[in-house]
Structures are given as C-alpha cells and as structure tokens.
Design a protein around this motif. Structure first.
Motif, PDB file in Angstrom:
ATOM      1  N   ALA A  30       0.841  -1.200   0.000  1.00  0.00           N
ATOM      2  CA  ALA A  30       0.000   0.000   0.000  1.00  0.00           C
ATOM      3  C   ALA A  30       0.869   1.238   0.000  1.00  0.00           C
ATOM      4  CB  ALA A  30      -0.921   0.016   1.221  1.00  0.00           C
ATOM      5  N   CYS A  31       0.303   2.338  -0.473  1.00  0.00           N
ATOM      6  CA  CYS A  31       0.987   3.634  -0.394  1.00  0.00           C
ATOM      7  C   CYS A  31      -0.059   4.731  -0.431  1.00  0.00           C
ATOM      8  CB  CYS A  31       2.002   3.797  -1.532  1.00  0.00           C
ATOM      9  SG  CYS A  31       1.275   3.913  -3.185  1.00  0.00           S
ATOM     10  N   ARG A  32       0.366   5.952  -0.092  1.00  0.00           N
ATOM     11  CA  ARG A  32      -0.535   7.102  -0.059  1.00  0.00           C
ATOM     12  C   ARG A  32       0.084   8.281  -0.797  1.00  0.00           C
ATOM     13  NH1 ARG A  32      -4.617   7.090   4.124  1.00  0.00           N
ATOM     14  NH2 ARG A  32      -4.590   5.084   5.194  1.00  0.00           N
ATOM     15  N   LEU A  33      -0.770   9.077  -1.400  1.00  0.00           N
ATOM     16  CA  LEU A  33      -0.366  10.293  -2.093  1.00  0.00           C
ATOM     17  C   LEU A  33      -1.219  11.443  -1.585  1.00  0.00           C
ATOM     18  CD1 LEU A  33      -0.552   8.875  -5.739  1.00  0.00           C
ATOM     19  CD2 LEU A  33       1.500   8.973  -4.324  1.00  0.00           C
ATOM     20  N   ASP A  34      -0.662  12.643  -1.565  1.00  0.00           N
ATOM     21  CA  ASP A  34      -1.477  13.819  -1.272  1.00  0.00           C
ATOM     22  C   ASP A  34      -2.394  14.098  -2.455  1.00  0.00           C
ATOM     23  OD1 ASP A  34      -0.358  14.236   1.207  1.00  0.00           O
ATOM     24  OD2 ASP A  34       1.206  15.574   0.439  1.00  0.00           O
ATOM     25  N   THR A  35      -3.636  14.456  -2.159  1.00  0.00           N
ATOM     26  CA  THR A  35      -4.575  14.788  -3.232  1.00  0.00           C
ATOM     27  C   THR A  35      -4.178  16.085  -3.919  1.00  0.00           C
ATOM     28  OG1 THR A  35      -6.372  13.658  -2.077  1.00  0.00           O
ATOM     29  CG2 THR A  35      -7.004  15.250  -3.766  1.00  0.00           C
ATOM     30  N   ASP A  36      -3.688  17.070  -3.148  1.00  0.00           N
ATOM     31  CA  ASP A  36      -3.378  18.395  -3.679  1.00  0.00           C
ATOM     32  C   ASP A  36      -4.599  18.940  -4.410  1.00  0.00           C
ATOM     33  OD1 ASP A  36      -2.015  20.687  -4.285  1.00  0.00           O
ATOM     34  OD2 ASP A  36      -0.797  19.817  -5.888  1.00  0.00           O
ATOM     35  N   ALA A  37      -5.714  18.998  -3.676  1.00  0.00           N
ATOM     36  CA  ALA A  37      -7.017  19.280  -4.261  1.00  0.00           C
ATOM     37  C   ALA A  37      -7.057  20.571  -5.068  1.00  0.00           C
ATOM     38  CB  ALA A  37      -8.073  19.322  -3.158  1.00  0.00           C
ATOM     39  N   GLN A  38      -6.364  21.613  -4.595  1.00  0.00           N
ATOM     40  CA  GLN A  38      -6.470  22.905  -5.277  1.00  0.00           C
ATOM     41  C   GLN A  38      -5.836  22.893  -6.665  1.00  0.00           C
ATOM     42  OE1 GLN A  38      -8.507  25.214  -4.032  1.00  0.00           O
ATOM     43  NE2 GLN A  38      -8.829  23.587  -2.523  1.00  0.00           N
ATOM     44  N   ALA A  39      -5.025  21.890  -6.954  1.00  0.00           N
ATOM     45  CA  ALA A  39      -4.430  21.769  -8.297  1.00  0.00           C
ATOM     46  C   ALA A  39      -5.386  21.134  -9.294  1.00  0.00           C
ATOM     47  CB  ALA A  39      -3.125  20.973  -8.227  1.00  0.00           C
ATOM     48  N   GLY A  40      -6.574  20.717  -8.829  1.00  0.00           N
ATOM     49  CA  GLY A  40      -7.583  20.210  -9.743  1.00  0.00           C
ATOM     50  C   GLY A  40      -7.648  18.696  -9.804  1.00  0.00           C
ATOM     51  N   ALA A  41      -8.716  18.221 -10.461  1.00  0.00           N
ATOM     52  CA  ALA A  41      -9.035  16.799 -10.466  1.00  0.00           C
ATOM     53  C   ALA A  41      -8.122  15.972 -11.360  1.00  0.00           C
ATOM     54  CB  ALA A  41     -10.490  16.612 -10.894  1.00  0.00           C
ATOM     55  N   ASP A  42      -7.803  16.488 -12.544  1.00  0.00           N
ATOM     56  CA  ASP A  42      -7.077  15.673 -13.528  1.00  0.00           C
ATOM     57  C   ASP A  42      -5.733  15.199 -12.991  1.00  0.00           C
ATOM     58  OD1 ASP A  42      -9.144  15.910 -15.312  1.00  0.00           O
ATOM     59  OD2 ASP A  42      -8.256  17.607 -16.400  1.00  0.00           O
ATOM     60  N   GLN A  43      -4.994  16.100 -12.348  1.00  0.00           N
ATOM     61  CA  GLN A  43      -3.671  15.717 -11.856  1.00  0.00           C
ATOM     62  C   GLN A  43      -3.753  14.661 -10.765  1.00  0.00           C
ATOM     63  OE1 GLN A  43      -2.287  16.618  -8.635  1.00  0.00           O
ATOM     64  NE2 GLN A  43      -4.234  17.484  -7.942  1.00  0.00           N
ATOM     65  N   VAL A  44      -4.852  14.656  -9.998  1.00  0.00           N
ATOM     66  CA  VAL A  44      -5.017  13.647  -8.956  1.00  0.00           C
ATOM     67  C   VAL A  44      -5.093  12.259  -9.586  1.00  0.00           C
ATOM     68  CG1 VAL A  44      -6.410  12.850  -7.012  1.00  0.00           C
ATOM     69  CG2 VAL A  44      -6.295  15.295  -7.534  1.00  0.00           C
TER      70      VAL A  44
END
Length: 297
Positions: A30-44
C-alpha cells in the motif's frame, strides 16, 4: 489463498490511498499520495494511476480486478455531490481507470458505502444486522447495511447526512449550495473555524487535542459533538441498528468522540446500538474498494 491480486484505489479529499490485496482482503502492499485538491481533479487521477502502476511493478503483480472509490455518487458520466476537489464532478472515473488498465474488470463506488462493506465483511460490523458505518473525516457520511447490503437509495445518495439541516432556519440547504452538518462538524469545517478562532492554521485533529487544555477549543469541540451526536441518535432511532462503527480521520480522536456519541445514544435512543471504532481506522475505504472489486455489492 489464490494468486488473484486486487488493486484498490481510494480517492479522498486530502489523500489517495492505493493498495494491492489478495482475494481474502489481506493488504499485500500500500501507499498514499497527497490529493493536492487545489491543483484540480485531472492531476489527482494521473498521479494516482502512475502510483498504482509503480505499486504493481514493485510487487511484480498483474491485477485481476480493480476497485475504485471516491466521495460522491460515482456515475459513468459524472460524480455527484463531490465538491471538495475542483473539477471532480466532471470526471469519467471508471473510463479513466479503464484506459490505464484495459481488459481488467473495474468496479467504482462511493467511499463511505464501500468502507461499510469492508467493515461488514472483515471488520467491526461482521455478523451484525442492521448495521451503520459512520464516516467522520474531511466530510461526513453514513452507510446503512441490511442483510449485508448497503442501502443506496433511489439516486445513490442514501446516507449523505452531511446535507442534514441543523435547524428550521436552514431552508436552503442543498439548493443554496450548503452541506449544513458537514460544514458544522466535518474535519474541513472544524479546522477552518479553529484556525480563525486561534489565529493560526489548525487541523480538526489538533483541535481535539487542544480542547483538553484550551477553553476556546473545548467550547468549539463540545458544540460540534453536541450537534453530531443529535444527528447520530436520530439516525439510530430511524434505523434501529445492532451496531454502529465509526471510522474516518476524526476517529483518531476516539477518546473524545466516542464517549460523546455513546452518551447521547444511551439517553435518546429507545434501543441504543453498540458503538465501536471501525476496525480498519484509516484503511476502511481502501479495503472497501477491494470488497467492491470482489463483487460484494
């Protein structure tokens, strides 16, 4: 144990969790990534799929099925009720994942409902009927299970208690763009109010810790728990569950959270259900994605 490898992807408001499991639900990697929500959906999505590829490569595995969960109601052409990441509601989530993993069966669903499945299959709700999973994190949601199946509702929106009204004066509610209960007691709303109150950035988790020694923080937490516990009690009165399991990021403050909920349940509900912390703590939605991929709903 078979050689099947199930890939789970849990898109959250603040993080993306990726996991590889066997068909008994055991997480192998398993691993986790920051969503970085303010950068928008596509990059997530792009970063999550790249992370999934890396996870599979490191494990030397090929997925036999994929489960993907997200806040909101995940439809083929859009995602409803998912305002926390700009552009998220316009995503064709299943289509994007299928383009990266052609020919692999893909199941998609709502994170809180999938987490409820994981808790019922492998966790704190096993053997209970009816059961409720209460997700308290960035957002607020509940999932009701009857006979091991999650109640979805006519539009997939059953359990979206973040939109509950707080008073008769909340006449706009959803129509005015509000999610009254989520804004009052969800992690994002609590953190924002705590930051304004204390004059510095404060997360909801930090707020609960501060409440043990800071009078202003304690007052804010007490008001939030009073509000939340009323709604949980009303839900218990309506559903009459055998057990309620509480999960999500705020359950890290279970020492404050659970006694407040239990007290209200004991006093307000004719037949108070058992109240427990979710078994999987922060991994319930990820394991829910695994459960979806295994065909549990």
């Amino acid at each position: 144990m078979s050689d099947n490898r199930i890939l789970g992807i849990d898109f959250g408001g603040t993080k993306v969790a990726l996991g590889l499991a066997d068909d008994d639900g055991n997480l192998l990697a398993a691993c986790r990534l920051d969503t970085d929500a303010q950068a928008g959906a596509d990059q997530v999505v792009v970063r999550a799929l790249a992370g999934a590829r890396s996870l599979l490569t490191e494990a030397g595995a090929v997925p036999t099925a994929i489960g993907v969960v997200s806040p909101g109601i995940v439809l083929p052409e859009e995602i409803l009720l998912a305002p926390n990441v700009p552009g998220w509601e316009q995503l064709h989530l299943a289509e994007l994942v299928a383009a990266e993993f052609p020919a692999v069966p893909i199941s998609v669903g709502t994170d809180a409902k999938a987490a409820a499945l994981a808790e019922w299959r492998w966790g704190a709700l096993a053997g209970t009927d009816p059961a409720v999973f209460l997700s308290l994190g960035t957002g607020i949601a509940a999932a009701v299970l009857v006979g091991g199946r999650v109640l979805t509702g006519a539009n997939g929106a059953a359990g979206e208690i973040g939109y509950n009204l707080l008073s008769p004066q909340d006449t706009g509610g959803f129509a005015s763009g509000a999610a009254p209960l989520e804004e009052a007691v969800g992690g994002r709303g609590l953190g924002g109010r705590a930051s304004g109150l204390l004059g510095r950035p404060v997360t909801a988790g930090e707020l609960f810790a501060l409440a043990k020694e800071n009078a202003e923080a304690k007052e804010l937490v007490t008001a939030a728990l009073d509000e939340l516990s009323m709604h949980v009690a009303n839900l218990a009165i309506m559903v009459d569950p055998q057990r309620i399991a509480v999960g999500g990021g705020l359950v890290r403050s279970a020492d404050v959270l659970l006694p407040a909920l239990a007290s209200r349940l004991a006093h307000a509900v004719p037949f108070p259900p058992e109240l427990v912390a979710a078994r999987f703590d922060q991994d319930a939605a990820l394991l829910g994605a695994i459960a979806l991929a295994l065909g549990d709903q």
